[in-house]
Design a protein around this motif. Structure first.
Motif, PDB file in Angstrom:
ATOM      1  N   ILE A  50      63.910  74.373   8.562  1.00  0.00           N
ATOM      2  CA  ILE A  50      64.146  75.812   8.482  1.00  0.00           C
ATOM      3  C   ILE A  50      65.508  76.167   9.056  1.00  0.00           C
ATOM      4  N   ASP A  51      66.280  76.927   8.302  1.00  0.00           N
ATOM      5  CA  ASP A  51      67.621  77.359   8.707  1.00  0.00           C
ATOM      6  C   ASP A  51      67.519  78.572   9.632  1.00  0.00           C
ATOM      7  N   SER A  52      66.999  78.342  10.827  1.00  0.00           N
ATOM      8  CA  SER A  52      66.846  79.419  11.811  1.00  0.00           C
ATOM      9  C   SER A  52      66.393  78.817  13.127  1.00  0.00           C
ATOM     10  N   ALA A 102      56.323  80.389  12.946  1.00  0.00           N
ATOM     11  CA  ALA A 102      54.942  80.691  13.337  1.00  0.00           C
ATOM     12  C   ALA A 102      53.972  80.339  12.214  1.00  0.00           C
ATOM     13  N   THR A 103      54.360  80.656  10.972  1.00  0.00           N
ATOM     14  CA  THR A 103      53.510  80.317   9.832  1.00  0.00           C
ATOM     15  C   THR A 103      53.378  78.805   9.685  1.00  0.00           C
ATOM     16  N   GLY A 108      49.957  73.643  10.724  1.00  0.00           N
ATOM     17  CA  GLY A 108      49.928  72.317  11.335  1.00  0.00           C
ATOM     18  C   GLY A 108      51.281  71.707  11.606  1.00  0.00           C
ATOM     19  N   PHE A 109      52.359  72.451  11.336  1.00  0.00           N
ATOM     20  CA  PHE A 109      53.713  71.950  11.553  1.00  0.00           C
ATOM     21  C   PHE A 109      54.317  72.641  12.770  1.00  0.00           C
ATOM     22  N   ARG A 121      56.318  68.024  11.432  1.00  0.00           N
ATOM     23  CA  ARG A 121      56.931  69.043  12.280  1.00  0.00           C
ATOM     24  C   ARG A 121      57.770  70.020  11.468  1.00  0.00           C
ATOM     25  N   ALA A 122      58.011  71.182  12.055  1.00  0.00           N
ATOM     26  CA  ALA A 122      58.991  72.134  11.516  1.00  0.00           C
ATOM     27  C   ALA A 122      60.209  72.055  12.415  1.00  0.00           C
ATOM     28  N   VAL A 123      61.366  71.798  11.833  1.00  0.00           N
ATOM     29  CA  VAL A 123      62.571  71.604  12.633  1.00  0.00           C
ATOM     30  C   VAL A 123      63.636  72.629  12.271  1.00  0.00           C
TER      31      VAL A 123
END
Length: 220
Positions: A50-52, A102-103, A108-109, A121-123
């Motif tokens: 994610i670009d944030s 958050a979403t 699960g990420f 993961r969400a990075v």
């Protein structure tokens, strides 16, 4: 190596899915953060890039990640603490990004803080920084003054790294592809994290940063 990349906007976001270097899902534009949950379920990525930032800094006007990139010659907007950002609409795009993280977490990420362990993961990524580090240089002066200039320069970086970009891809879709490619490289073990885990780190698609990124064609 399935990586879902998202370019974050104030009102709309662009998402793509890369499997290794192949674009396997057409770019999707969405505004409701809950749509990300649907994309994760349908696309089954191994990482979400994610670009944030995932949140505001715990204190101060910026994070170590931004300061380090600046010292290397890579410009980036600072992410301040919530108190400094309060009442400033400029940071609404970051707040939109927080909603995406958050979403992703609900799907699960959770937030990834280690470039060597991004699976599931969400990075946080930074497409312009990804392009510069992959290219090994900053674009020539004036290149980034127009959306077309940004798009073409970053699209060339993608093409040089095995990702085909169609002529109709927008600059936002190109940035989503750069985000996804960064995720792919992290899954491959060719990435590093910039910053401090207690503040949030930015994953870049190279094993180590150069001391400084000069302008393309510049001579010392």
């Amino acid at each position: 190596m399935r990586s879902l990349g998202i370019d974050v906007g104030l009102r709309c976001h662009d998402a793509v899915l890369l499997d290794d270097r192949a674009l396997v899902r057409a770019p999707v534009r969405f505004s409701d953060p809950s749509r990300l949950d649907e994309l994760i379920e349908a696309w089954r990525p191994e990482v979400v890039a994610i670009d944030s930032p995932p949140s505001f800094a715990p204190s101060g006007a910026s994070r170590a990640a931004e300061r380090l990139l600046h010292r290397r010659g890579i410009r980036i907007f600072p992410c301040p603490c919530a108190e400094r950002a309060e009442g400033n609409a400029f940071f609404d795009w970051m707040r939109a990004g927080f909603g995406l993280f958050a979403t992703a977490a609900k799907a699960g990420f959770g937030v990834g803080l280690d470039a060597s362990a991004v699976h599931g993961r969400a990075v946080e990524v930074y497409p312009h920084g990804s392009a510069v580090t992959l290219r090994g240089a900053r674009p020539a002066p004036g290149t980034l003054r127009t959306s077309r200039g940004k798009r073409d320069w970053r699209a060339k970086v993608l093409a040089d790294n095995g990702v085909s970009v169609g002529d109709r891809a927008t600059v936002h879709q190109v940035d989503a592809m750069l985000a996804a490619l960064t995720g792919v490289r992290a899954l491959e073990g060719v990435a590093s994290a910039v910053g401090r885990p207690d503040e949030g780190v930015i994953v870049v698609p190279v094993g180590a940063l150069r001391e400084h990124y000069e302008v393309e064609g510049a001579t010392s």
